[in-house]
Design a protein around this motif. Structure first.
Motif: not given
Lengths: 193, 193
Positions: A135, A139, B57, B69-70, B72, B134, B137, B172
């Motif tokens: 992650q 990032d 986030r 960056t993420a 959820y 991930q 992704n 993002y």
DNA sequence: CAAAAACGTTCACTTAAGTTAAGAAATGAT
DNA sequence: ATCATTTCTTAACTTAAGTGAACGTTTTTG
């Protein structure tokens, strides 16, 4: 070879002789030549790989072009997506260098987990740790420019920049090989001026 | 609220009444308002979050700018990197919407794992699955342009594009908010012409 | 060992993202 | 409801990546 593996494991959990023997009796080691394909896109497989020596990569073929998205070197593990999903693979796996790999499959795991639950703990911790690392990696990728990503890679995995062909590095950095060449020239120019 | 959780778990393993009760007695639910900060950069925490409702986030502040960056959303779990490393956090976590969260910490996990090893299996499977997802992704991100990434997101998580502020979406997607605006205008123009 | 293929660099040109700035729209707070 | 703040969009300009092509170098392989 076993020592490499046990040294690595010992960073996370301690093993009894019994447990070490179980690993030795179940472990499958494989030596592969540079360029060997371990998995083709479109095929299914249950094999996961743990790199004891060498380097393997995953790559896609998009519009006839290879796009390398990940490298795995010493003490790194790759469980292909298709093992988890039981679908056919979207990507290829091949050896960047002559490599020594520890091969695992889910049945073998289930067996060893039921005999020695400690190994499941190890796998959980490893997976969680990898997930967190990955992650952070993602990032960093998102928040930096191609040039920053290259400089960052030089810092963090200088070996990779030397071991791996430029055009594979380029797609790993999310750019074209020509752009990587240019960007490297630009950096050299800056450091001169 | 418990039902949401048990429905989710039942996709992976089946639980006895005993096990369900153990979860209920140990689970800590938290309701948070939109905008609430769950973790500050520079701080330490042992809390992991599982989103039952809402959206949270992670974001960095780089040169005074927020870089999200993420995200959820429902049935997604976030174990902050600092929980794994025991170092202070590099990023912030906050609520994009009013959210209901299940909060966990490693001590609580250890306790439940020792009583019911099945939960460790669940966590291992979830972590492995997430890791594989991930990676895919990340691969998609690397191999596509910002425009493709946006179109891809529209396909895969259309809700996100609606739920989340544009400037957060932009980082993002690895670009600036102005670029996202322009890119959207460009797509509209294409679909007209 | 020689021919072929693959690889890395450079260049000119195109396209798209970064930057800076301004103004309109939406949101939140009093 | 109004004011202040934040967010979104647009635009002009700059910078860097994508593209297509050429060319020298390295690596394969027959």
């Amino acid at each position: 070879m076993h020592d490499l593996l046990f040294d690595f494991i010992s960073k996370y959990i301690s093993l009894t002789e019994d447990e070490k023997n179980a690993v030795v009796s179940l472990a499958i080691f494989r030596s592969e030549k540079k360029g060997t394909t371990l998995l083709n896109a479109g095929e299914k497989s249950n094999d996961g790989y743990f790199v004891l020596k060498g380097c393997i990569r995953t790559y896609y073929v998009i519009d006839g072009e290879e796009k390398t998205t990940a490298f795995y070197t010493e003490m790194e593990a790759l469980t292909p997506h298709c093992v988890t999903t039981k679908a056919s693979s979207e990507y290829y796996i091949s050896c960047v260098e002559d490599s020594i790999l520890l091969v695992s499959d889910p049945d073998m795991e289930t067996e060893i987990f039921s005999k020695f639950p400690k190994f499941e703990t190890l796998c959980r911790i490893l997976a969680e740790e990898l997930l967190a690392k990955q992650q952070i990696n993602f990032d960093e990728f998102k928040t930096s420019s191609p040039e920053q990503r290259y400089l960052n890679l030089l810092q963090k995995r200088p070996d990779l920049v030397k071991r791996v062909p430029q055009h594979q590095l380029a797609s790993y950095l999310g750019i074209k090989p020509q752009s990587l060449s240019r960007l490297r020239a630009r950096i050299l120019e800056k450091n001169k001026g």
